[in-house]
Design an enzyme around this catalytic site. Structure first.
Site, PDB file in Angstrom:
ATOM      1  N   ARG A   1      16.645  28.846  29.482  1.00  0.00           N
ATOM      2  CA  ARG A   1      16.068  29.799  28.552  1.00  0.00           C
ATOM      3  C   ARG A   1      14.511  29.320  28.653  1.00  0.00           C
ATOM      4  NH1 ARG A   1      16.356  27.734  22.893  1.00  0.00           N
ATOM      5  NH2 ARG A   1      18.488  28.537  22.769  1.00  0.00           N
TER       6      ARG A   1
ATOM      7  N   ASP B   1      17.919  22.980  22.929  1.00  0.00           N
ATOM      8  CA  ASP B   1      16.577  23.255  22.670  1.00  0.00           C
ATOM      9  C   ASP B   1      15.370  22.241  23.281  1.00  0.00           C
ATOM     10  OD1 ASP B   1      17.410  25.247  21.033  1.00  0.00           O
ATOM     11  OD2 ASP B   1      16.729  24.540  19.410  1.00  0.00           O
TER      12      ASP B   1
HETATM   13  P1  FDA Z   1       3.615  35.217  21.611  1.00  0.00           P
HETATM   14  O1  FDA Z   1       3.235  33.933  20.807  1.00  0.00           O
HETATM   15  O2  FDA Z   1       2.457  35.538  22.585  1.00  0.00           O
HETATM   16  O3  FDA Z   1       3.673  36.322  20.716  1.00  0.00           O
HETATM   17  C1  FDA Z   1       3.940  37.761  21.098  1.00  0.00           C
HETATM   18  C2  FDA Z   1       4.127  38.472  20.015  1.00  0.00           C
HETATM   19  O4  FDA Z   1       5.460  38.449  19.488  1.00  0.00           O
HETATM   20  C3  FDA Z   1       3.174  38.318  19.155  1.00  0.00           C
HETATM   21  O5  FDA Z   1       2.013  39.260  19.267  1.00  0.00           O
HETATM   22  C4  FDA Z   1       3.717  39.000  17.741  1.00  0.00           C
HETATM   23  O6  FDA Z   1       3.813  40.439  17.706  1.00  0.00           O
HETATM   24  C5  FDA Z   1       5.096  38.358  18.014  1.00  0.00           C
HETATM   25  N1  FDA Z   1       5.495  37.239  17.529  1.00  0.00           N
HETATM   26  C6  FDA Z   1       5.631  35.913  18.021  1.00  0.00           C
HETATM   27  N2  FDA Z   1       5.688  35.042  17.097  1.00  0.00           N
HETATM   28  C7  FDA Z   1       5.826  35.551  15.958  1.00  0.00           C
HETATM   29  C8  FDA Z   1       6.065  34.852  14.772  1.00  0.00           C
HETATM   30  N3  FDA Z   1       6.340  33.588  14.518  1.00  0.00           N
HETATM   31  N4  FDA Z   1       5.944  35.842  13.743  1.00  0.00           N
HETATM   32  C9  FDA Z   1       5.689  37.088  13.971  1.00  0.00           C
HETATM   33  N5  FDA Z   1       5.626  37.708  15.247  1.00  0.00           N
HETATM   34  C10 FDA Z   1       5.666  36.920  16.143  1.00  0.00           C
HETATM   35  N6  FDA Z   1      10.116  26.562  21.548  1.00  0.00           N
HETATM   36  C11 FDA Z   1      10.094  25.440  21.976  1.00  0.00           C
HETATM   37  O7  FDA Z   1       9.306  24.785  22.129  1.00  0.00           O
HETATM   38  N7  FDA Z   1      11.425  25.022  22.081  1.00  0.00           N
HETATM   39  C12 FDA Z   1      12.614  25.693  22.099  1.00  0.00           C
HETATM   40  O8  FDA Z   1      13.486  25.274  22.312  1.00  0.00           O
HETATM   41  C13 FDA Z   1      12.257  27.085  21.621  1.00  0.00           C
HETATM   42  N8  FDA Z   1      13.484  27.974  21.722  1.00  0.00           N
HETATM   43  C14 FDA Z   1      13.484  29.233  21.488  1.00  0.00           C
HETATM   44  C15 FDA Z   1      14.251  30.136  21.481  1.00  0.00           C
HETATM   45  C16 FDA Z   1      14.189  31.516  21.300  1.00  0.00           C
HETATM   46  C17 FDA Z   1      15.219  32.462  21.456  1.00  0.00           C
HETATM   47  C18 FDA Z   1      12.901  31.992  21.174  1.00  0.00           C
HETATM   48  C19 FDA Z   1      12.637  33.212  21.198  1.00  0.00           C
HETATM   49  C20 FDA Z   1      11.599  30.997  21.076  1.00  0.00           C
HETATM   50  C21 FDA Z   1      11.835  29.782  21.064  1.00  0.00           C
HETATM   51  N9  FDA Z   1      10.829  28.751  21.249  1.00  0.00           N
HETATM   52  C22 FDA Z   1      11.189  27.544  21.412  1.00  0.00           C
HETATM   53  C23 FDA Z   1       9.524  29.321  20.575  1.00  0.00           C
HETATM   54  C24 FDA Z   1       8.544  29.551  21.584  1.00  0.00           C
HETATM   55  O9  FDA Z   1       8.124  28.658  22.348  1.00  0.00           O
HETATM   56  C25 FDA Z   1       7.467  30.523  21.233  1.00  0.00           C
HETATM   57  O10 FDA Z   1       6.818  29.635  20.317  1.00  0.00           O
HETATM   58  C26 FDA Z   1       7.625  31.683  20.401  1.00  0.00           C
HETATM   59  O11 FDA Z   1       8.642  32.565  21.128  1.00  0.00           O
HETATM   60  C27 FDA Z   1       6.473  32.711  20.339  1.00  0.00           C
HETATM   61  O12 FDA Z   1       6.062  32.930  21.672  1.00  0.00           O
HETATM   62  P2  FDA Z   1       6.165  34.371  22.176  1.00  0.00           P
HETATM   63  O13 FDA Z   1       6.711  34.268  23.799  1.00  0.00           O
HETATM   64  O14 FDA Z   1       6.761  35.275  21.404  1.00  0.00           O
HETATM   65  O15 FDA Z   1       4.843  34.979  22.578  1.00  0.00           O
END
Ligand code: FDA
Length: 310
Positions: free
Chosen positions: A180, A130
């Site tokens: 990732r 991570d």
């Molecule tokens: P965005 O925040 O724009 O969300 C898009 C849509 O997804 C939202 O409109 C909502 O519908 C849904 N959504 C997103 N988050 C949600 C929540 N918490 N609850 C409900 N719905 C939600 N970060 C980091 O700094 N270091 C890391 O190592 C990781 N590792 C990691 C692994 C994996 C497999 C994932 C999916 C994510 C991470 N992250 C992470 C977290 C990442 O940085 C980020 O904060 C989240 O994925 C939210 O961003 P989105 O890309 O989903 O987009």
């Protein structure tokens, strides 16, 4: 504004002691994690596996600053790797370097990850590293490269909100690391990170296209076994990537978090888009849960409903 408040709360020690004691908070957090034990994580992974969706498991925790605790975390993961292997599950582990004691000894963290990578490799899988706050970016990338020099069974996370990531990504692709890509979950100073969500989203798409292009052209010989994961729930990004070929390009996949947009997860799996779901478990869930609230302040409604329903 609300996002920054939750990200600030994620680092507050008083709140970290208080909130996890409250039943309503424990009920609300269950939406994002199946339980506090590795057994709970394995059951959830088995359940997903039966529906054709492989998983990533991670124990919650970070910022371990003493040797004994760091060794205990490494031992926990060795046991988790052995359980996954025994159960024959398509599960990978993901670890946080500061949880394994990055501030105590970089060599020990490297060796702990090498150990896990050895197990993962024998199952044809990877161990993921991570990415935490920017104070740890250089050390984490160094760690990933040190492990990659000895085995290809390792992947590292990079964050689109950091301005440096464009440069880092090019180098990491060349080094043959699995990657990732995520948007980034930590509060960062504007001097090094994009502040506006639209800028982060645009950066994510640019970086994702670079990864997809690299995978499409088969990259380099060093990267022959590397995998490229798009860690996001963003429907706009996912649609754009599907149009750009995700689902047809080998070694590329979406990764999502357990409990977030489950209907979208089902749709992707049914459409044959490679998907892996990251399941978190453990009792140190406070900072991680605050980051989930920061991502979507609407989640606070669930927390409040749990308070009312107690
Ligand atoms: P965005 O925040 O724009 O969300 C898009 C849509 O997804 C939202 O409109 C909502 O519908 C849904 N959504 C997103 N988050 C949600 C929540 N918490 N609850 C409900 N719905 C939600 N970060 C980091 O700094 N270091 C890391 O190592 C990781 N590792 C990691 C692994 C994996 C497999 C994932 C999916 C994510 C991470 N992250 C992470 C977290 C990442 O940085 C980020 O904060 C989240 O994925 C939210 O961003 P989105 O890309 O989903 O987009």
């Amino acid at each position: 504004m609300l996002r920054n408040a939750f990200l600030w709360a994620s680092t507050n020690p008083w709140l970290a002691r208080q909130l996890p004691r409250r039943g309503f908070a424990r009920r609300a957090v269950r939406r994002f994690m199946p339980g506090e034990t590795v057994e709970a994580g394995l059951i959830a992974a088995d359940d997903l596996g039966r529906r054709g969706v492989p998983a990533v498991l991670t124990m919650l925790g970070e910022e371990v600053h003493d040797e004994a605790s760091a060794d205990a975390v490494a031992a926990h993961y060795r046991d988790a790797e052995a359980r996954v292997a025994r159960a024959g599950l398509d599960v990978e582990l993901s670890v946080k370097p500061t949880h394994l004691g990055l501030s105590v000894s970089r060599e020990r963290v490297r060796d702990a990850i090498l150990d896990l990578a050895g197990g993962a490799r024998s199952r044809g899988r990877k161990v993921w590293i991570d990415m935490e706050g920017s104070a740890w970016t250089d050390a984490t990338l160094e760690l990933a490269r040190a492990v990659r020099e000895r085995t290809e069974a390792v992947g590292v996370c990079v964050q689109a909100n950091l301005k440096r990531t464009e440069r880092d990504l090019e180098a990491l692709l060349g080094d043959g690391l699995s990657i990732r890509l995520v948007k980034g979950a930590y509060l960062e100073p504007p001097s090094i990170a994009y502040e506006r969500k639209s800028d982060v989203d645009a950066a994510y798409l640019r970086l994702a296209r670079t990864m997809l292009d690299f995978a499409t052209t088969a990259g380099t010989a060093t990267a022959a076994s590397a995998r490229y994961a798009f860690g996001t729930h963003d429907p706009v990004v996912i649609d754009a990537l599907r149009q750009a070929g995700l689902g047809r390009v080998a070694r590329c996949e979406i990764q999502m978090l357990y409990g977030i947009r489950p209907a979208a997860q089902r749709e992707l799996a049914q459409a044959g888009v490679p998907l892996r779901v990251l399941i978190s478990y453990g009792d140190s869930w406070f900072p991680w849960y605050m980051r989930r609230l920061a991502e979507r302040p609407a989640n606070v409604l669930f927390l409040l409903r749990s308070l009312v329903a107690r």
